[in-house]
Design a protein around this motif. Structure first.
Motif, mmCIF file in Angstrom:
data_model
loop_
_atom_site.group_PDB
_atom_site.id
_atom_site.type_symbol
_atom_site.label_atom_id
_atom_site.label_comp_id
_atom_site.label_asym_id
_atom_site.label_seq_id
_atom_site.Cartn_x
_atom_site.Cartn_y
_atom_site.Cartn_z
ATOM 1 N N ALA A 236 0.845 -1.202 0.000
ATOM 2 C CA ALA A 236 0.000 0.000 0.000
ATOM 3 C C ALA A 236 0.884 1.258 0.000
ATOM 4 O O ALA A 236 0.655 2.200 -0.779
ATOM 5 N N GLU A 237 1.916 1.259 0.836
ATOM 6 C CA GLU A 237 2.822 2.423 0.915
ATOM 7 C C GLU A 237 3.682 2.529 -0.339
ATOM 8 O O GLU A 237 3.920 3.626 -0.863
ATOM 9 N N GLY B 109 2.949 1.570 -3.319
ATOM 10 C CA GLY B 109 2.108 2.082 -4.417
ATOM 11 C C GLY B 109 1.987 3.604 -4.361
ATOM 12 O O GLY B 109 2.056 4.285 -5.384
ATOM 13 N N LYS B 110 1.836 4.130 -3.140
ATOM 14 C CA LYS B 110 1.742 5.599 -2.989
ATOM 15 C C LYS B 110 3.053 6.254 -3.407
ATOM 16 O O LYS B 110 3.051 7.305 -4.067
ATOM 17 N N VAL B 111 4.167 5.645 -3.028
ATOM 18 C CA VAL B 111 5.476 6.216 -3.386
ATOM 19 C C VAL B 111 5.670 6.181 -4.904
ATOM 20 O O VAL B 111 6.154 7.153 -5.500
ATOM 21 N N ALA C 189 3.379 6.348 -7.197
ATOM 22 C CA ALA C 189 2.546 7.413 -7.781
ATOM 23 C C ALA C 189 3.185 8.777 -7.506
ATOM 24 O O ALA C 189 3.161 9.671 -8.369
ATOM 25 N N GLY C 190 3.773 8.944 -6.333
ATOM 26 C CA GLY C 190 4.455 10.204 -5.980
ATOM 27 C C GLY C 190 5.671 10.444 -6.862
ATOM 28 O O GLY C 190 5.936 11.574 -7.286
ATOM 29 N N CYS D 41 4.649 11.733 -10.257
ATOM 30 C CA CYS D 41 4.359 13.186 -10.259
ATOM 31 C C CYS D 41 5.610 14.023 -10.476
ATOM 32 O O CYS D 41 5.531 15.141 -10.984
ATOM 33 N N ALA E 224 2.405 1.648 -10.310
ATOM 34 C CA ALA E 224 1.554 1.879 -9.125
ATOM 35 C C ALA E 224 0.265 1.054 -9.237
ATOM 36 O O ALA E 224 -0.170 0.416 -8.272
ATOM 37 N N VAL F 109 -1.154 -2.381 -6.838
ATOM 38 C CA VAL F 109 -2.482 -2.602 -6.237
ATOM 39 C C VAL F 109 -3.034 -3.955 -6.704
ATOM 40 O O VAL F 109 -3.579 -4.733 -5.903
ATOM 41 N N THR G 262 9.038 1.101 4.826
ATOM 42 C CA THR G 262 8.058 2.000 4.204
ATOM 43 C C THR G 262 8.389 3.469 4.517
ATOM 44 O O THR G 262 8.258 4.330 3.652
ATOM 45 N N HIS H 179 9.287 6.513 1.764
ATOM 46 C CA HIS H 179 8.558 7.793 1.825
ATOM 47 C C HIS H 179 9.537 8.952 2.063
ATOM 48 O O HIS H 179 9.384 10.031 1.501
#
Ligand code: VIB
Length: 222
Positions: A49-50, A52-54, A56-57, A60, A75, A79, A107, A111
């Motif tokens: 979960a973490e 995947g967020k990284v 996507a970050g 960006c 990403a 999931v 994680t 981050h």
């Protein structure tokens, strides 16, 4: 020598130590206790979960649209893998699980890379996740005891050809970013790659030991 060759040479020893972990040996033979594997999957669910967020970050922050596209697809894949493996092995168990110390460390590290370092260093920190899993997946496929392995589904997720393309894309992007940055930053990328590789080792070790927090709490929610 390109950046990724130097990076892999820097972690040869860590990689050998990963292959020597009891978790990997018993995953290969299929003798790993189910309780340990479930612990791993529950922690991995938090990790994915973490992660995947990284991813996507990172997308960006990437300048090239082609690179952004690739990271956004990574990403999405994360999931999908999380859902598929967990549905298969944990049948959607809805137990609330706290991150183990090693899972939290890993994680938080990725981050932190995303939040406070150069984009090149952030990308280098997520590469071991792809590359080491590919190598370990292939190693297990080659060294498997023929016959039934209760973890075949997991092994097939990371071993074999399907996952190779993503790994090659991740390595290529790292090499391209390394080429466009300073020597100093390329070395910081190596540091990030090595640190994340150590954290991969710790993650498996901690799963085998079903790592707990050294201090307990008795939380009473309102
Ligand atoms: C601790 C830990 N490290 C790496 C992976 C492997 N992995 C996770 S997400 C992803 C990218 C696309 O799915 C890959 C290769 C894992 N599962 N758990």
């Amino acid at each position: 020598m390109d950046w990724s060759t130097k990076a892999w040479e820097s972690i040869e020893e860590i990689y050998t130590q990963i292959l020597n972990l009891s978790f990997i040996k018993e995953l290969t033979s299929g003798t790993l206790e189910r309780e340990k594997f479930n612990f791993y999957l529950e922690q991995d669910s938090i990790y994915l979960a973490e992660f995947g967020k990284v991813l996507a970050g990172i997308a960006c922050k990437l300048d090239k649209s082609e690179h952004r596209k690739i990271f956004l697809s990574f990403a999405l894949d994360t999931v999908a893998v999380e859902q598929a493996l967990h549905q298969f092995y944990l049948q959607n168990r809805k137990k609330v699980v706290e991150a183990s110390p090693s899972c939290l460390l890993y994680t938080c590290y990725i981050h932190k890379q995303l939040a406070t370092t150069s984009i090149e260093e952030a990308v280098a920190a997520i590469l071991p996740c792809f590359w080491i899993y590919k190598k370990v997946g292939d190693y297990i496929l080659e060294n498997q005891i023929p016959g039934e392995n209760q973890y075949q589904n997991w092994i097939d997720t990371y071993g074999g050809d399907e996952f190779s393309e993503a790994v090659e894309l991740a390595i290529d992007i790292c090499n391209e970013l390394a080429k466009g940055t300073t020597i100093c930053n390329q070395n910081k990328m190596i540091d990030a790659f090595v640190m994340a590789s150590k954290l991969e080792w710790m993650f498996w070790k901690s799963a085998y030991e079903m790592e707990e927090w050294p201090v307990k709490s008795n939380i009473i929610y309102v």
